[in-house]
Design a protein around this motif. Structure first.
Motif, PDB file in Angstrom:
ATOM      1  N   ALA A 238       0.832  -1.205   0.000  1.00 44.38           N
ATOM      2  CA  ALA A 238       0.000   0.000   0.000  1.00 44.38           C
ATOM      3  C   ALA A 238       0.866   1.254   0.000  1.00 44.38           C
ATOM      4  CB  ALA A 238      -0.938  -0.015   1.197  1.00 44.38           C
ATOM      5  N   ARG A 239       1.947   1.240   0.764  1.00 43.00           N
ATOM      6  CA  ARG A 239       2.820   2.426   0.804  1.00 43.00           C
ATOM      7  C   ARG A 239       3.453   2.689  -0.551  1.00 43.00           C
ATOM      8  NH1 ARG A 239       6.691   2.850   5.984  1.00 43.00           N
ATOM      9  NH2 ARG A 239       6.970   4.913   5.045  1.00 43.00           N
ATOM     10  N   GLU A 240       3.804   1.648  -1.270  1.00 42.13           N
ATOM     11  CA  GLU A 240       4.355   1.838  -2.616  1.00 42.13           C
ATOM     12  C   GLU A 240       3.362   2.564  -3.511  1.00 42.13           C
ATOM     13  OE1 GLU A 240       5.605  -1.757  -4.458  1.00 42.13           O
ATOM     14  OE2 GLU A 240       7.018  -2.285  -2.857  1.00 42.13           O
ATOM     15  N   ARG A 241       2.115   2.128  -3.486  1.00 36.05           N
ATOM     16  CA  ARG A 241       1.084   2.742  -4.326  1.00 36.05           C
ATOM     17  C   ARG A 241       0.772   4.164  -3.885  1.00 36.05           C
ATOM     18  NH1 ARG A 241      -0.762  -0.534  -8.773  1.00 36.05           N
ATOM     19  NH2 ARG A 241       0.154  -2.583  -8.372  1.00 36.05           N
ATOM     20  N   LEU A 242       0.673   4.368  -2.579  1.00 44.45           N
ATOM     21  CA  LEU A 242       0.332   5.692  -2.059  1.00 44.45           C
ATOM     22  C   LEU A 242       1.459   6.699  -2.285  1.00 44.45           C
ATOM     23  CD1 LEU A 242      -1.405   4.567   1.230  1.00 44.45           C
ATOM     24  CD2 LEU A 242      -2.516   5.734  -0.687  1.00 44.45           C
ATOM     25  N   ALA A 243       2.693   6.225  -2.349  1.00 44.52           N
ATOM     26  CA  ALA A 243       3.810   7.131  -2.635  1.00 44.52           C
ATOM     27  C   ALA A 243       3.654   7.749  -4.026  1.00 44.52           C
ATOM     28  CB  ALA A 243       5.134   6.378  -2.544  1.00 44.52           C
ATOM     29  N   ARG A 244       3.056   6.994  -4.959  1.00 45.10           N
ATOM     30  CA  ARG A 244       2.851   7.497  -6.312  1.00 45.10           C
ATOM     31  C   ARG A 244       1.533   8.251  -6.452  1.00 45.10           C
ATOM     32  NH1 ARG A 244       4.670   2.083  -7.596  1.00 45.10           N
ATOM     33  NH2 ARG A 244       2.572   1.457  -8.227  1.00 45.10           N
ATOM     34  N   GLU A 245       0.533   7.852  -5.673  1.00 43.32           N
ATOM     35  CA  GLU A 245      -0.802   8.442  -5.797  1.00 43.32           C
ATOM     36  C   GLU A 245      -1.438   8.548  -4.409  1.00 43.32           C
ATOM     37  OE1 GLU A 245      -4.950   7.723  -8.324  1.00 43.32           O
ATOM     38  OE2 GLU A 245      -3.208   6.433  -8.693  1.00 43.32           O
ATOM     39  N   PRO A 246      -1.152   9.610  -3.675  1.00 45.88           N
ATOM     40  CA  PRO A 246      -1.581   9.701  -2.275  1.00 45.88           C
ATOM     41  C   PRO A 246      -3.085   9.650  -2.055  1.00 45.88           C
ATOM     42  CG  PRO A 246       0.118  11.325  -2.741  1.00 45.88           C
ATOM     43  CD  PRO A 246      -0.285  10.750  -4.051  1.00 45.88           C
ATOM     44  N   LEU A 247      -3.880  10.012  -3.069  1.00 41.50           N
ATOM     45  CA  LEU A 247      -5.334  10.000  -2.910  1.00 41.50           C
ATOM     46  C   LEU A 247      -5.969   8.748  -3.510  1.00 41.50           C
ATOM     47  CD1 LEU A 247      -6.216  13.738  -3.681  1.00 41.50           C
ATOM     48  CD2 LEU A 247      -5.402  12.696  -1.549  1.00 41.50           C
ATOM     49  N   LEU A 248      -5.183   7.711  -3.708  1.00 41.86           N
ATOM     50  CA  LEU A 248      -5.630   6.512  -4.399  1.00 41.86           C
ATOM     51  C   LEU A 248      -6.844   5.855  -3.739  1.00 41.86           C
ATOM     52  CD1 LEU A 248      -5.064   4.290  -6.546  1.00 41.86           C
ATOM     53  CD2 LEU A 248      -3.495   3.244  -4.902  1.00 41.86           C
ATOM     54  N   PHE A 249      -6.933   5.912  -2.433  1.00 43.06           N
ATOM     55  CA  PHE A 249      -8.025   5.236  -1.739  1.00 43.06           C
ATOM     56  C   PHE A 249      -9.309   6.062  -1.692  1.00 43.06           C
ATOM     57  CE2 PHE A 249      -4.722   2.650   0.742  1.00 43.06           C
ATOM     58  CZ  PHE A 249      -4.895   1.538  -0.068  1.00 43.06           C
ATOM     59  N   LEU A 250      -9.295   7.258  -2.242  1.00 42.98           N
ATOM     60  CA  LEU A 250     -10.495   8.092  -2.263  1.00 42.98           C
ATOM     61  C   LEU A 250     -11.193   7.975  -3.612  1.00 42.98           C
ATOM     62  CD1 LEU A 250      -9.161  11.359  -0.569  1.00 42.98           C
ATOM     63  CD2 LEU A 250     -10.037   9.265   0.502  1.00 42.98           C
ATOM     64  N   HIS A 251     -12.512   7.888  -3.573  1.00 39.97           N
ATOM     65  CA  HIS A 251     -13.281   7.895  -4.814  1.00 39.97           C
ATOM     66  C   HIS A 251     -13.082   9.224  -5.555  1.00 39.97           C
ATOM     67  CE1 HIS A 251     -15.744   4.523  -3.099  1.00 39.97           C
ATOM     68  NE2 HIS A 251     -15.764   4.177  -4.365  1.00 39.97           N
ATOM     69  N   PRO A 252     -13.255   9.226  -6.871  1.00 43.79           N
ATOM     70  CA  PRO A 252     -13.220  10.493  -7.610  1.00 43.79           C
ATOM     71  C   PRO A 252     -14.243  11.468  -7.042  1.00 43.79           C
ATOM     72  CG  PRO A 252     -13.147   8.643  -9.127  1.00 43.79           C
ATOM     73  CD  PRO A 252     -13.416   8.066  -7.769  1.00 43.79           C
ATOM     74  N   LEU A 253     -13.937  12.744  -7.173  1.00 39.83           N
ATOM     75  CA  LEU A 253     -14.779  13.802  -6.629  1.00 39.83           C
ATOM     76  C   LEU A 253     -16.223  13.654  -7.122  1.00 39.83           C
ATOM     77  CD1 LEU A 253     -14.669  16.402  -4.907  1.00 39.83           C
ATOM     78  CD2 LEU A 253     -14.294  17.669  -7.033  1.00 39.83           C
ATOM     79  N   GLY A 254     -17.151  13.732  -6.185  1.00 40.30           N
ATOM     80  CA  GLY A 254     -18.562  13.671  -6.511  1.00 40.30           C
ATOM     81  C   GLY A 254     -19.172  12.291  -6.451  1.00 40.30           C
ATOM     82  N   GLU A 255     -18.364  11.255  -6.248  1.00 43.91           N
ATOM     83  CA  GLU A 255     -18.894   9.890  -6.231  1.00 43.91           C
ATOM     84  C   GLU A 255     -19.218   9.382  -4.829  1.00 43.91           C
ATOM     85  OE1 GLU A 255     -16.675   6.984  -8.343  1.00 43.91           O
ATOM     86  OE2 GLU A 255     -16.646   8.137 -10.218  1.00 43.91           O
ATOM     87  N   CYS A 256     -18.650  10.007  -3.804  1.00 36.45           N
ATOM     88  CA  CYS A 256     -18.809   9.491  -2.443  1.00 36.45           C
ATOM     89  C   CYS A 256     -18.676  10.644  -1.465  1.00 36.45           C
ATOM     90  CB  CYS A 256     -17.756   8.414  -2.155  1.00 36.45           C
ATOM     91  SG  CYS A 256     -17.626   7.931  -0.424  1.00 36.45           S
ATOM     92  N   GLU A 257     -19.681  10.845  -0.630  1.00 36.98           N
ATOM     93  CA  GLU A 257     -19.669  11.970   0.300  1.00 36.98           C
ATOM     94  C   GLU A 257     -18.513  11.871   1.294  1.00 36.98           C
ATOM     95  OE1 GLU A 257     -22.611  14.158   3.566  1.00 36.98           O
ATOM     96  OE2 GLU A 257     -23.364  12.510   2.330  1.00 36.98           O
ATOM     97  N   GLU A 258     -18.263  10.672   1.824  1.00 42.80           N
ATOM     98  CA  GLU A 258     -17.177  10.523   2.796  1.00 42.80           C
ATOM     99  C   GLU A 258     -15.820  10.812   2.165  1.00 42.80           C
ATOM    100  OE1 GLU A 258     -17.677   7.076   5.725  1.00 42.80           O
ATOM    101  OE2 GLU A 258     -19.039   6.553   4.088  1.00 42.80           O
ATOM    102  N   CYS A 259     -15.620  10.326   0.954  1.00 39.56           N
ATOM    103  CA  CYS A 259     -14.353  10.583   0.275  1.00 39.56           C
ATOM    104  C   CYS A 259     -14.234  12.061  -0.121  1.00 39.56           C
ATOM    105  CB  CYS A 259     -14.218   9.686  -0.956  1.00 39.56           C
ATOM    106  SG  CYS A 259     -14.005   7.933  -0.550  1.00 39.56           S
ATOM    107  N   ASP A 260     -15.352  12.689  -0.482  1.00 43.48           N
ATOM    108  CA  ASP A 260     -15.322  14.120  -0.788  1.00 43.48           C
ATOM    109  C   ASP A 260     -14.895  14.931   0.430  1.00 43.48           C
ATOM    110  OD1 ASP A 260     -16.098  13.627  -3.360  1.00 43.48           O
ATOM    111  OD2 ASP A 260     -18.146  14.399  -3.140  1.00 43.48           O
ATOM    112  N   MET A 261     -15.365  14.534   1.622  1.00 43.22           N
ATOM    113  CA  MET A 261     -14.963  15.227   2.851  1.00 43.22           C
ATOM    114  C   MET A 261     -13.466  15.081   3.080  1.00 43.22           C
ATOM    115  SD  MET A 261     -18.121  14.264   5.419  1.00 43.22           S
ATOM    116  CE  MET A 261     -17.263  15.019   6.818  1.00 43.22           C
TER     117      MET A 261
END
Length: 269
Positions: A238-261
């Motif tokens: 997970a750290r390898e992936r997050l180092a390249r894309e820190p917001l990887l675990f968040l849904h794209p904007l507008g798809e999920c209220e919790e991730c938007d927060m």
């Protein structure tokens, strides 16, 4: 009783010996430190019910192993009492029964885990960790001792070790949370803190990462599909992936209220 429950009741329950054999086939061994996230609904029917499943898990790690389960409560408005506060309803009946067993140690704080075995005191000894899954937390201690994560009838969306990976990777998002503790005078005191929280659905991406490297064992335990992986492997990939894309675990904007927060908390968002 629902149709599913009728069907479950009609099937013979998995025996303790069968469950232990399945756990062994998956890769659980004597002496392991095993962090378990489970849905009994997925595992059942089991001889002896949830207690029978716990017995099988204890047999699988043996007397030199340590069994660990999440054990936080539901109510952030009341101070946590490790002796009396029930485990949160969404943790399931197994977690609730486990925390009641003689000899189980439970963290003395609201981000509690429960543990039974030689490493239990070490895993549950830290004071309240804020945010809850930082290195100085039960999840962090399982990682420290090279423990295993067993996802029993649940996926990585229930895998708290990925929250540890987020913090170690330095993800930039936090959402405001509150917890009530007892102050020095014993009076309830409300604390605010910032947590790396979101809907967690995209934690499921870890399946493909771990499978691609041969780091995740999978197979049946009772009626459930189970996953077994080293805590350190979860964190490393997970750290390898997050180092390249820190917001990887968040849904794209507008798809999920919790991730938007969570996205809204990122500086410059």
């Amino acid at each position: 009783m629902t149709d599913t429950e009728h069907e479950s009741a009609a099937r013979p329950g998995a025996s303790r010996a069968t469950l232990v054999a399945q756990l062994r086939a998956l890769g659980v061994r004597d002496g392991d430190v095993l962090l378990v996230h489970t849905s009994f609904r997925a595992v059942r029917p089991v001889d002896g019910g949830p207690a029978g499943l716990i017995d099988a898990l204890r047999d699988a790690v043996g007397p030199t192993g340590t069994l660990v389960m999440p054990s936080w409560g539901d109510d952030d408005e009341q101070p946590f009492d490790p002796e009396r506060t029930p485990a949160a309803a969404d943790l399931g009946v197994v977690a609730e029964q486990f925390r009641r067993l003689p000899g189980v140690r439970r963290s003395a704080h609201a981000a509690a885990f429960a543990a039974l075995g030689p490493a239990a005191a070490e895993i549950t000894a830290d004071p309240l960790p804020l945010p809850p899954h930082r290195a100085e937390s039960p999840v962090g201690r399982v990682h420290d001792v090279d423990g295993l994560v067993l996802l029993l009838g649940v996926g990585h969306d229930a895998d708290t070790t990925l929250h540890l990976a987020e913090l170690l990777a330095g993800v930039p998002y936090r959402t405001r949370k509150h917890v009530t503790v007892r102050g020095p005078d014993g009076a309830p005191t409300r604390l605010a803190y910032d947590e790396n929280d979101h809907c967690c659905a995209r934690f499921a991406l870890a399946d493909d990462w771990l499978r691609a490297r041969g780091l995740q064992r999978e197979g049946p335990v009772g009626s459930a599909h189970a996953r077994l992986v080293r805590s350190r492997d979860v964190v490393a990939v997970a750290r390898e992936r997050l180092a390249r894309e820190p917001l990887l675990f968040l849904h794209p904007l507008g798809e999920c209220e919790e991730c938007d927060m969570a996205r809204a908390s990122v500086p410059g968002a």
